[in-house]
Design a protein around this motif. Structure first.
Motif, PDB file in Angstrom:
ATOM      1  N   ILE A 165       1.057  -1.347   0.010  1.00 31.88           N
ATOM      2  CA  ILE A 165       0.682  -0.897   1.344  1.00 31.88           C
ATOM      3  C   ILE A 165       1.926  -0.597   2.163  1.00 31.88           C
ATOM      4  O   ILE A 165       3.042  -0.976   1.806  1.00 31.88           O
ATOM      5  N   GLU A 166       1.723   0.091   3.295  1.00 30.97           N
ATOM      6  CA  GLU A 166       2.802   0.385   4.218  1.00 30.97           C
ATOM      7  C   GLU A 166       2.227   0.485   5.619  1.00 30.97           C
ATOM      8  O   GLU A 166       1.023   0.694   5.794  1.00 30.97           O
ATOM      9  N   ARG A 167       3.086   0.310   6.591  1.00 31.19           N
ATOM     10  CA  ARG A 167       2.651   0.450   7.981  1.00 31.19           C
ATOM     11  C   ARG A 167       2.089   1.848   8.186  1.00 31.19           C
ATOM     12  O   ARG A 167       2.662   2.831   7.723  1.00 31.19           O
ATOM     13  N   ALA A 168       0.971   1.930   8.895  1.00 33.71           N
ATOM     14  CA  ALA A 168       0.370   3.231   9.192  1.00 33.71           C
ATOM     15  C   ALA A 168       1.189   3.943  10.259  1.00 33.71           C
ATOM     16  O   ALA A 168       1.915   3.315  11.034  1.00 33.71           O
ATOM     17  N   ASP A 169       1.068   5.267  10.299  1.00 30.84           N
ATOM     18  CA  ASP A 169       1.759   6.036  11.324  1.00 30.84           C
ATOM     19  C   ASP A 169       1.236   5.646  12.688  1.00 30.84           C
ATOM     20  O   ASP A 169       0.097   5.226  12.844  1.00 30.84           O
ATOM     21  N   GLY A 170       2.064   5.839  13.690  1.00 27.13           N
ATOM     22  CA  GLY A 170       1.649   5.542  15.055  1.00 27.13           C
ATOM     23  C   GLY A 170       2.528   4.463  15.637  1.00 27.13           C
ATOM     24  O   GLY A 170       3.285   3.789  14.936  1.00 27.13           O
ATOM     25  N   PRO A 171       2.452   4.269  16.959  1.00 31.35           N
ATOM     26  CA  PRO A 171       3.315   3.295  17.622  1.00 31.35           C
ATOM     27  C   PRO A 171       3.010   1.877  17.171  1.00 31.35           C
ATOM     28  O   PRO A 171       1.861   1.503  17.009  1.00 31.35           O
ATOM     29  N   PHE A 180      -8.590  -8.190  -0.419  1.00 27.93           N
ATOM     30  CA  PHE A 180      -8.843  -6.804  -0.052  1.00 27.93           C
ATOM     31  C   PHE A 180      -8.388  -5.863  -1.165  1.00 27.93           C
ATOM     32  O   PHE A 180      -9.004  -4.820  -1.411  1.00 27.93           O
ATOM     33  N   LEU A 181      -7.304  -6.231  -1.855  1.00 23.83           N
ATOM     34  CA  LEU A 181      -6.764  -5.426  -2.966  1.00 23.83           C
ATOM     35  C   LEU A 181      -6.655  -6.317  -4.206  1.00 23.83           C
ATOM     36  O   LEU A 181      -5.541  -6.646  -4.658  1.00 23.83           O
ATOM     37  N   PRO A 182      -7.778  -6.716  -4.791  1.00 22.65           N
ATOM     38  CA  PRO A 182      -7.750  -7.695  -5.891  1.00 22.65           C
ATOM     39  C   PRO A 182      -7.065  -7.202  -7.153  1.00 22.65           C
ATOM     40  O   PRO A 182      -6.598  -8.014  -7.963  1.00 22.65           O
ATOM     41  N   ALA A 183      -6.962  -5.888  -7.335  1.00 20.42           N
ATOM     42  CA  ALA A 183      -6.350  -5.360  -8.556  1.00 20.42           C
ATOM     43  C   ALA A 183      -4.827  -5.313  -8.474  1.00 20.42           C
ATOM     44  O   ALA A 183      -4.164  -5.041  -9.490  1.00 20.42           O
ATOM     45  N   GLU A 184      -4.271  -5.575  -7.292  1.00 20.54           N
ATOM     46  CA  GLU A 184      -2.828  -5.489  -7.115  1.00 20.54           C
ATOM     47  C   GLU A 184      -2.183  -6.867  -7.284  1.00 20.54           C
ATOM     48  O   GLU A 184      -2.513  -7.798  -6.548  1.00 20.54           O
ATOM     49  N   PRO A 185      -1.254  -7.023  -8.226  1.00 21.31           N
ATOM     50  CA  PRO A 185      -0.585  -8.319  -8.380  1.00 21.31           C
ATOM     51  C   PRO A 185       0.255  -8.691  -7.157  1.00 21.31           C
ATOM     52  O   PRO A 185       0.404  -9.869  -6.846  1.00 21.31           O
ATOM     53  N   ASP A 186       0.822  -7.696  -6.484  1.00 23.95           N
ATOM     54  CA  ASP A 186       1.570  -7.923  -5.245  1.00 23.95           C
ATOM     55  C   ASP A 186       1.087  -6.896  -4.226  1.00 23.95           C
ATOM     56  O   ASP A 186       1.652  -5.802  -4.117  1.00 23.95           O
ATOM     57  N   PRO A 187       0.011  -7.215  -3.488  1.00 28.78           N
ATOM     58  CA  PRO A 187      -0.592  -6.202  -2.600  1.00 28.78           C
ATOM     59  C   PRO A 187       0.349  -5.696  -1.519  1.00 28.78           C
ATOM     60  O   PRO A 187       0.199  -4.563  -1.063  1.00 28.78           O
ATOM     61  N   TRP A 188       1.352  -6.483  -1.099  1.00 30.24           N
ATOM     62  CA  TRP A 188       2.271  -6.009  -0.068  1.00 30.24           C
ATOM     63  C   TRP A 188       3.070  -4.796  -0.544  1.00 30.24           C
ATOM     64  O   TRP A 188       3.489  -3.965   0.257  1.00 30.24           O
ATOM     65  N   LYS A 189       3.274  -4.676  -1.863  1.00 34.41           N
ATOM     66  CA  LYS A 189       4.006  -3.525  -2.394  1.00 34.41           C
ATOM     67  C   LYS A 189       3.125  -2.280  -2.475  1.00 34.41           C
ATOM     68  O   LYS A 189       3.641  -1.177  -2.681  1.00 34.41           O
ATOM     69  N   ARG A 223      -0.943   2.830   0.013  1.00 30.36           N
ATOM     70  CA  ARG A 223      -0.089   3.967  -0.335  1.00 30.36           C
ATOM     71  C   ARG A 223      -0.827   4.990  -1.208  1.00 30.36           C
ATOM     72  O   ARG A 223      -0.701   6.203  -1.022  1.00 30.36           O
ATOM     73  N   ALA A 224      -1.624   4.499  -2.151  1.00 28.82           N
ATOM     74  CA  ALA A 224      -2.252   5.387  -3.125  1.00 28.82           C
ATOM     75  C   ALA A 224      -3.418   6.172  -2.551  1.00 28.82           C
ATOM     76  O   ALA A 224      -3.652   7.322  -2.929  1.00 28.82           O
ATOM     77  N   THR A 225      -4.150   5.586  -1.611  1.00 28.94           N
ATOM     78  CA  THR A 225      -5.383   6.216  -1.122  1.00 28.94           C
ATOM     79  C   THR A 225      -5.317   6.649   0.336  1.00 28.94           C
ATOM     80  O   THR A 225      -6.123   7.463   0.780  1.00 28.94           O
ATOM     81  N   GLY A 226      -4.394   6.070   1.101  1.00 28.28           N
ATOM     82  CA  GLY A 226      -4.323   6.378   2.527  1.00 28.28           C
ATOM     83  C   GLY A 226      -5.312   5.604   3.365  1.00 28.28           C
ATOM     84  O   GLY A 226      -5.356   5.763   4.593  1.00 28.28           O
ATOM     85  N   GLU A 227      -6.132   4.739   2.748  1.00 29.96           N
ATOM     86  CA  GLU A 227      -7.104   3.956   3.523  1.00 29.96           C
ATOM     87  C   GLU A 227      -6.376   3.043   4.495  1.00 29.96           C
ATOM     88  O   GLU A 227      -5.399   2.376   4.143  1.00 29.96           O
ATOM     89  N   ARG A 228      -6.869   3.000   5.718  1.00 29.08           N
ATOM     90  CA  ARG A 228      -6.238   2.198   6.766  1.00 29.08           C
ATOM     91  C   ARG A 228      -7.039   0.934   7.034  1.00 29.08           C
ATOM     92  O   ARG A 228      -8.264   0.942   6.977  1.00 29.08           O
TER      93      ARG A 228
END
Length: 218
Positions: free
Chosen positions: A72-78, A61-70, A29-34
């Motif tokens: 991130i989000e699904r990327a745009d597209g089908p 992949f996201l070691p600094a995030e205590p709950d990495p699922w929060k 969410r913060a960086t837009g990296e896919r």
């Protein structure tokens, strides 16, 4: 026909870690990296990464995030529903819920729980799934999809992999085209070739009613 490319990487069919078909494209969410994430086992990797030498989980992949699922989000597209993931997986790789073209007869029969089958070449039916063998090799998989639901045999009854379902014809064809295949749009059946296999889709009253995939070496 080759798979379509997205974000400079082929759309993964199944997770290279757990073998399930829950891989989806996400972004931070913060960086837009896919990157790709398996929703079954939390494996994560960047598009184009060599999975033979790169192996990490979402938390790695996201070691600094205590709950990495929060974070991130699904990327745009089908995004394909799981039933369409199963269809694409069967067409693209000849795989479905524990079965795969090229399997040894004994292994395939164990999946569908058929203890005794003819020793000669031919078709073995179990529930709504039929297997075609040449000698000891699985060369064809056919699944009937009645509107009342598929009678999955053996281990396929409890498989966690996505399963086929009688999805509407436009959705089935759109998912396959999105994956890089070119099934015909007209008629009650769609026959075409994928890499290394023949494919036939049958439709009844606008719904997918059967899928048959066989090795082109037959």
């Amino acid at each position: 026909m080759e798979s379509a490319n997205r974000d400079s990487a082929d759309v993964p069919g199944v997770c290279p870690d757990c073998g399930q078909s829950g891989v989806c494209l996400y972004r931070v969410r913060a960086t837009g990296e896919r990157f790709w994430v398996c929703e079954e086992c939390d494996a994560a990797w960047r598009p184009g990464a060599d999975r033979s030498v790169f192996d990490t989980s979402l938390s790695g992949f996201l070691p600094a995030e205590p709950d990495p699922w929060k974070a991130i989000e699904r990327a745009d597209g089908p995004q394909w529903p799981r039933t369409l993931q199963a269809l694409v997986g069967l067409v693209a790789r000849g795989e479905l819920a524990g079965l795969a073209l090229g399997m040894h007869r004994i292994d395939a029969l164990a999946v569908v729980d058929v203890p005794c089958a003819p020793a000669t070449d031919g078709v073995v039916a179990a529930g709504d799934v039929s297997l075609t063998f040449e000698a000891d090799t699985l060369v064809g998989i056919t699944v009937r999809l009645p509107p009342t639901g598929v009678r999955w045999p053996g281990l396929m009854r409890v498989a966690t992999a996505p399963r086929l379902a009688p999805v509407p014809r436009p959705e089935a064809l759109a998912a396959l085209r999105d994956a890089g295949f070119e099934p015909p749009s007209d008629g009650r059946a769609a026959e075409f070739r994928a890499v290394g296999r023949r494919v036939r889709l049958d439709f009844d009253r606008g719904l997918l009613s059967a899928v048959a995939v066989s090795s082109t070496s037959r």
